[in-house]
Design a protein around this motif. Structure first.
Motif, PDB file in Angstrom:
ATOM      1  N   TRP A  23      92.663  19.290  42.423  1.00 29.73           N
ATOM      2  CA  TRP A  23      93.112  18.656  41.172  1.00 29.73           C
ATOM      3  C   TRP A  23      91.954  18.534  40.187  1.00 29.73           C
ATOM      4  CZ3 TRP A  23      93.207  13.293  39.203  1.00 29.73           C
ATOM      5  CH2 TRP A  23      94.196  13.095  38.236  1.00 29.73           C
ATOM      6  N   CYS A  24      90.768  18.206  40.687  1.00 27.78           N
ATOM      7  CA  CYS A  24      89.585  18.070  39.827  1.00 27.78           C
ATOM      8  C   CYS A  24      89.054  19.434  39.386  1.00 27.78           C
ATOM      9  CB  CYS A  24      88.478  17.298  40.539  1.00 27.78           C
ATOM     10  SG  CYS A  24      88.854  15.556  40.757  1.00 27.78           S
ATOM     11  N   ARG A  29      88.201  15.519  35.059  1.00 25.22           N
ATOM     12  CA  ARG A  29      88.897  14.235  35.236  1.00 25.22           C
ATOM     13  C   ARG A  29      87.889  13.099  35.187  1.00 25.22           C
ATOM     14  NH1 ARG A  29      94.268  16.041  35.292  1.00 25.22           N
ATOM     15  NH2 ARG A  29      94.366  17.850  36.640  1.00 25.22           N
ATOM     16  N   SER A  30      88.376  11.931  34.750  1.00 30.33           N
ATOM     17  CA  SER A  30      87.521  10.744  34.807  1.00 30.33           C
ATOM     18  C   SER A  30      87.680  10.120  36.191  1.00 30.33           C
ATOM     19  CB  SER A  30      87.929   9.739  33.727  1.00 30.33           C
ATOM     20  OG  SER A  30      89.158   9.130  34.054  1.00 30.33           O
ATOM     21  N   GLU A  33      90.973   8.244  36.452  1.00 31.30           N
ATOM     22  CA  GLU A  33      92.156   9.091  36.659  1.00 31.30           C
ATOM     23  C   GLU A  33      92.293   9.455  38.137  1.00 31.30           C
ATOM     24  OE1 GLU A  33      92.886  11.871  32.788  1.00 31.30           O
ATOM     25  OE2 GLU A  33      90.958  12.127  33.795  1.00 31.30           O
ATOM     26  N   VAL A  34      91.178   9.843  38.744  1.00 33.55           N
ATOM     27  CA  VAL A  34      91.187  10.231  40.161  1.00 33.55           C
ATOM     28  C   VAL A  34      91.532   9.019  41.025  1.00 33.55           C
ATOM     29  CG1 VAL A  34      89.797  11.123  42.071  1.00 33.55           C
ATOM     30  CG2 VAL A  34      89.552  12.100  39.789  1.00 33.55           C
ATOM     31  N   LYS A  37      95.196   8.351  40.852  1.00 32.96           N
ATOM     32  CA  LYS A  37      95.933   9.373  41.602  1.00 32.96           C
ATOM     33  C   LYS A  37      95.850   9.093  43.106  1.00 32.96           C
ATOM     34  CE  LYS A  37      97.645  12.940  40.355  1.00 32.96           C
ATOM     35  NZ  LYS A  37      99.063  13.211  40.043  1.00 32.96           N
ATOM     36  N   PHE A  66      82.950  15.068  31.997  1.00 27.12           N
ATOM     37  CA  PHE A  66      84.295  14.740  31.531  1.00 27.12           C
ATOM     38  C   PHE A  66      84.262  14.217  30.097  1.00 27.12           C
ATOM     39  CE2 PHE A  66      87.282  11.293  30.656  1.00 27.12           C
ATOM     40  CZ  PHE A  66      88.472  12.007  30.643  1.00 27.12           C
ATOM     41  N   TYR A  70      86.078  15.961  27.004  1.00 25.96           N
ATOM     42  CA  TYR A  70      87.145  15.206  26.343  1.00 25.96           C
ATOM     43  C   TYR A  70      86.865  15.111  24.842  1.00 25.96           C
ATOM     44  CZ  TYR A  70      90.420  11.347  25.420  1.00 25.96           C
ATOM     45  OH  TYR A  70      91.436  10.553  24.930  1.00 25.96           O
ATOM     46  N   LYS A  92      90.075   5.412  29.537  1.00 24.23           N
ATOM     47  CA  LYS A  92      89.821   6.099  30.802  1.00 24.23           C
ATOM     48  C   LYS A  92      88.633   5.483  31.545  1.00 24.23           C
ATOM     49  CE  LYS A  92      92.065  10.340  29.464  1.00 24.23           C
ATOM     50  NZ  LYS A  92      93.231  10.219  30.327  1.00 24.23           N
TER      51      LYS A  92
END
Length: 163
Positions: A23-24, A29-30, A33-34, A37, A66, A70, A92
């Motif tokens: 996913w990363c 990703r921050s 966020e991880v 998840k 990130f 971003y 985030k």
């Protein structure tokens, strides 16, 4: 939205790590966020922190990288101003030091050029005849996009739209 009969995904630590790495790897990703998840996957807080540590060590997760990605993405693609980008990074849970670094990495000339383009684009769509109301509408629109007030006034002046 999940349907009521859909069961939440429950993973063991090893599988969760593999899925999180994948996913990363897909996009930056921050940490937050991880973390969110991993909690969605029903992992324990201790497991979540261990996995995040693994991801950082293996360079799948890098908060600075990130923040830079971003900021440049939102500025170059969505044409957001620095205030809106800063707000997005704060949501985030990116540290202030990294937010500042990301905002400083933006090219000032390109940023002002994008602002001027936004002024011209929006100005063409406005049907307002009164110059003061037109300026007010432009100002509100650009502030909504996250641009700073002083830069907006400079851009309006540069495009001969200020009285």
């Amino acid at each position: 939205m999940k349907s009521p009969q859909e069961k939440p995904l429950i993973l063991d630590k090893k599988t969760a790590l593999a899925k999180a790495e994948s996913w990363c790897a897909y996009q930056e990703r921050s940490q937050q966020e991880v973390r969110n998840k991993l909690y969605d996957w029903q992992l324990k807080p201790s497991e979540v922190e261990e996995i995040i540590g693994e991801l950082i060590v293996n360079n799948f997760l890098n908060e600075e990288r990130f923040a830079l990605a971003y900021a440049s993405g939102k500025a170059n693609i969505k044409k957001w101003g620095k205030l809106k980008i800063k707000q997005g990074l704060k949501l985030k849970k990116v540290p202030d030091k990294l937010i500042q670094k990301a905002l400083n990495s933006l090219d000032g000339d390109k940023y002002f050029e994008d602002l001027c383009q936004a002024v011209l684009k929006k100005e063409k769509t406005l049907t307002e005849k009164d110059p003061f109301k037109k300026k007010y509408k432009l100002l509100n629109y650009l502030m909504g996009k996250g641009y700073e007030k002083d830069l907006i006034f400079l851009a309006l002046k540069a495009n001969n739209l200020s009285e």
